[in-house]
Design a protein around this motif. Sequence first.
Motif, PDB file in Angstrom:
ATOM      1  N   ILE A   1     -14.540   1.141  -6.441  1.00  0.00           N
ATOM      2  CA  ILE A   1     -13.398   1.942  -5.967  1.00  0.00           C
ATOM      3  C   ILE A   1     -13.535   3.389  -6.438  1.00  0.00           C
ATOM      4  O   ILE A   1     -13.306   4.335  -5.676  1.00  0.00           O
TER       5      ILE A   1
ATOM      6  N   LYS B   1     -12.096   2.805   7.260  1.00  0.00           N
ATOM      7  CA  LYS B   1     -11.344   2.008   6.284  1.00  0.00           C
ATOM      8  C   LYS B   1     -12.282   0.908   5.788  1.00  0.00           C
ATOM      9  O   LYS B   1     -12.812   0.140   6.596  1.00  0.00           O
TER      10      LYS B   1
ATOM     11  N   ASP C   1       0.843  -1.218   0.000  1.00  0.00           N
ATOM     12  CA  ASP C   1       0.000   0.000   0.000  1.00  0.00           C
ATOM     13  C   ASP C   1       0.867   1.251   0.000  1.00  0.00           C
ATOM     14  O   ASP C   1       0.632   2.180  -0.777  1.00  0.00           O
TER      15      ASP C   1
ATOM     16  N   LYS D   1      -2.661  -5.178  -6.256  1.00  0.00           N
ATOM     17  CA  LYS D   1      -2.111  -5.741  -5.022  1.00  0.00           C
ATOM     18  C   LYS D   1      -1.976  -7.264  -5.121  1.00  0.00           C
ATOM     19  O   LYS D   1      -0.955  -7.843  -4.755  1.00  0.00           O
TER      20      LYS D   1
ATOM     21  N   GLY E   1      -9.540   2.227 -11.128  1.00  0.00           N
ATOM     22  CA  GLY E   1      -9.752   1.516  -9.865  1.00  0.00           C
ATOM     23  C   GLY E   1      -9.353   0.055  -9.906  1.00  0.00           C
ATOM     24  O   GLY E   1     -10.082  -0.810  -9.446  1.00  0.00           O
TER      25      GLY E   1
ATOM     26  N   SER F   1       0.963   3.562  -3.352  1.00  0.00           N
ATOM     27  CA  SER F   1       0.044   4.704  -3.229  1.00  0.00           C
ATOM     28  C   SER F   1       0.493   5.935  -4.010  1.00  0.00           C
ATOM     29  O   SER F   1      -0.278   6.885  -4.161  1.00  0.00           O
TER      30      SER F   1
ATOM     31  N   TYR G   1      -6.911  -1.185  -8.239  1.00  0.00           N
ATOM     32  CA  TYR G   1      -5.987  -1.333  -7.114  1.00  0.00           C
ATOM     33  C   TYR G   1      -5.954  -2.747  -6.497  1.00  0.00           C
ATOM     34  O   TYR G   1      -4.895  -3.229  -6.117  1.00  0.00           O
ATOM     35  N   LEU G   2      -7.116  -3.382  -6.392  1.00  0.00           N
ATOM     36  CA  LEU G   2      -7.134  -4.706  -5.752  1.00  0.00           C
ATOM     37  C   LEU G   2      -6.367  -5.720  -6.586  1.00  0.00           C
ATOM     38  O   LEU G   2      -5.623  -6.544  -6.060  1.00  0.00           O
TER      39      LEU G   2
ATOM     40  N   SER H   1      -3.854   2.733  -0.855  1.00  0.00           N
ATOM     41  CA  SER H   1      -4.050   2.466   0.570  1.00  0.00           C
ATOM     42  C   SER H   1      -5.457   2.806   1.037  1.00  0.00           C
ATOM     43  O   SER H   1      -5.877   2.384   2.101  1.00  0.00           O
TER      44      SER H   1
ATOM     45  N   ALA I   1      -8.172   2.187  -0.865  1.00  0.00           N
ATOM     46  CA  ALA I   1      -9.133   1.315  -1.553  1.00  0.00           C
ATOM     47  C   ALA I   1      -9.622   0.230  -0.596  1.00  0.00           C
ATOM     48  O   ALA I   1      -8.926  -0.118   0.367  1.00  0.00           O
ATOM     49  N   PRO I   2     -10.813  -0.317  -0.859  1.00  0.00           N
ATOM     50  CA  PRO I   2     -11.275  -1.452  -0.049  1.00  0.00           C
ATOM     51  C   PRO I   2     -10.245  -2.585  -0.098  1.00  0.00           C
ATOM     52  O   PRO I   2      -9.544  -2.742  -1.105  1.00  0.00           O
ATOM     53  N   GLU I   3     -10.186  -3.358   0.965  1.00  0.00           N
ATOM     54  CA  GLU I   3      -9.215  -4.458   0.956  1.00  0.00           C
ATOM     55  C   GLU I   3      -9.706  -5.619   0.107  1.00  0.00           C
ATOM     56  O   GLU I   3      -8.920  -6.388  -0.426  1.00  0.00           O
ATOM     57  N   GLU I   4     -11.017  -5.754   0.008  1.00  0.00           N
ATOM     58  CA  GLU I   4     -11.554  -6.879  -0.767  1.00  0.00           C
ATOM     59  C   GLU I   4     -12.893  -6.492  -1.373  1.00  0.00           C
ATOM     60  O   GLU I   4     -13.670  -5.753  -0.764  1.00  0.00           O
TER      61      GLU I   4
END
Lengths: 151, 735
Positions: free
Chosen positions: B643, B615, A125, A142, A136, A129, A138-139, B675, B677-680
């Motif tokens: 997102i 968060k 993150d 990661k 979008g 960042s 981002y997931l 950082s 964004a939703p984690e899942e």
Amino acid sequence: MPKYSLKINGEKRSVEVDSDTPLLWVLRDEIGLVGTKYGCGIGQCGSCTVHVDGSATRSCLLQVSQAEGVNITTIEGLSKDGDHPVQKAWLEHDVPQCGYCQAGQIMTAAALLKSNPNPSDKEIDATMSGNICRCGTYLRIKQAVKTASKL
Amino acid sequence: MTLVKTQYNRRSFLKVSVAAGGGMLIGFSWLTGCTSDKKIEKIAIPNEWFEINGYIKIGDTGLVTIYSPNPEIGQNVRTSMPMIVAEELDVDWNNVVVEQAPLNTGFYQNQFAGGSLSIRLSWNALRMAGATARRMLMEAAAKEWSVSVADLTVTKGIIKETNGERTVSYGKIASNAVGMEIPEEVELKEIKNFELIGTSKKNVDGKKIITGEPLFGLDFTREGMQLAMIQHPPAFGMKVKDFNEAEIKAMPGITDAFIIDTAIDEPDWNDEKGFLQQIAIVGDSTWQLMKAKKAIKANWETVSELESSEMHTIKLEQALASGSGTIEQARKDGNPEAAFKKAAKVIERTYTSPFMAHNTMEPMNFFANVTENSAELIGPTQMPEPLEKSVSKLLNMPIENITVNMTRMGGGFGRRLYVHYGLEAAIISKKTGTPVKLIYTREDDMTQGTYRPAYQATYKAGLDENNNLIAFSVKGAGLPEGPIFPNRFPAGTVENYSAEKIDTETNVTTGAWRAPRSHFTAGAEQSFLDEVAELAGKDPIDFRLELFDRAITNPVGEKNEYEAERYAGVLKLVKEKSNWGEKTPGVHRGVAAYFCHSTYVAEVVDLVLENGNPKVKKVWCAVDCGIVVNPDAAVNMIEGGVIDGIGHAMYSELTFNNGAPNESNFDRYQLIRHSQAPEEIEVFFVKNEIDPTGLGEPGLPPAVGALANAIYAATGQRLTQQPFAKYLKPEKIIG
């Protein structure tokens, strides 16, 4: 205009540009390496990320006069056939939507994994960042960084 | 099988192209198929291509080119549209290469990217293109073997005699198919027999994207091409008078500088209305142009009021309070005034949202090569046809002399529905007499206008003594367009209902922004309903389902723009998948459902407080978009929408002072980052056989409402003003 000798993707390239020209525009306008993208010009979005001696660097902020004598790697030179672990992981997770920011994301991720082969979620993150993705993704980014860390 | 009438212009079929390099889009390399898997043996590059119809070209080796008609802005139609053709054509996806079709209004229909409409509008045409070609290839084989088409079957591009030994590949028979009569009717596959649609196929441009190949408008180059930039007035309400032309022209690397005018007769909705006169500078390198831009000293004259954010707020408040502005659309059921009077409980809330910029990561740009008799335009546009029309008006040139080619786009979100930057490139090229690529800086892009409008809306609800919703009203004002859809939910579920859409004036130019108006109404309405449910002492999902029950069994009014069963269906699905009733300590939940762009989406946001900051841990999404063409890409679209929705609701705003935007780059204009964004995100699709609708927009709007409701659950604060991060009071967090 002054002449500069640069080492880009392992090749010597000589360019004649204004001394304050950012490396980004040298790559795109002079050398024709357009994989490195323009997004903001002020180091805020990360689309223009390249490696300078292995470190992720915003090419929009690095003047050509400071770029001599270092090894510059762009997305085109990250691997021979697009088979760098990060690139492979990007394909596996089918990360891109529009795709525009992804070269910068990949370069940032590749530099991260080089210095920190097993980053935590928080470390991913923190490092990623600096790179904006308006679509979008981002997931997936990661997930792809985590996958690449295992390749 | 479903029989459908073919609807093609016959002449458009019968073309053979014997070309080694048939790439229609510059920089396209057709050497890679739709797979990046090296283990799969690739088919040899054909020596000869046979154009079966405007969508399909078959090579003598069996390689198939499918033209993707619509612009690609990241919604992945360059993969999903050809998948639909390939399904009906019955060809191995590994043997397919995809090319971007040029603008061809004579053949394709609806060649645009907007309103989440690409798949929805072209579903039948794409299927028919594949099915027609398949039929023609079979007829060619039947003729060759003197048998009936009924005696043949096809599997993955190989035609086989049902009761015989003979087989022939599409590649071998394609030349015979070229002269065939176009079938009057073709058979479409049963949906249950789909083999490709419904399976996840990777982005056909994936490999090119991750290796940095030139795909985007900004990457385009041509021998002899010059670069150009514009300088627009610094504020809305200003116009250029003159500038230090001689000084700018004398700067290093600058070849020309002049004022352009892109005003055209009878401008359409997607033509620029704001800065029609601008300074243009032309040169050899981007950096030298950027430096020259900074050296521009211009005289600007004020031609209309220089507005500020404070004025915008007042204008919207006045429009709501006094009805100043134009009431554009309205609906009234029953007698809301009387019902509010007799209601046991009444609740009223006002929601606001500021102007926002699109901020596609690739700034506006376009290539133009205008000669005396022709204009060639290449670049990122969601609207190639209106661009062609407007260029024709601007240059006073017949439309036949103009060509438009579409590059892959670094984001669209509605911004590239507006064609002015193509016109600017064209007029600059006409003036210089050279090919020109116009480039916007980020600052040009963010301060040029075409923004998401600013909104304010007041919602009011009345409950009877049994906590039934008996009255509901909404009044929404926008600068310029009011954010109201009078016939959407909860219209149809409540006896006494009114909706008013109030338009007000501003000289700030605005345009469609991903899920126009819906991204605001979903946030406001779904937060409001959460509060109404709380007032009624009901679970927010059960409360909504009660309303849908009414719409299913005994709807109020006839114009309701949704199917209540499908709407309720996504709510039920998200309730089940998220285990809605279960509580996890420290995790706060919010729900929202919204229907727009023909797709139903319900979302549950799970949120925690980390050091007092919200968060998002997880977002659960239930989606009904009919048939899902490419599931993993569809999930990607919904993830992105969620997102994007959370990001803009939390962080983004564009403010004005003296007519000028205060935010001009990403140092001040905040977009969501990794950082945050939703984690899942988990996405569930309703399985049905309904014709597919779009996914580019519908995932975004409910995220705003679900987020607001989860923030309330966590902090006790009902946020009614965006961006939420600005109005969230940390000291008041009770979570």
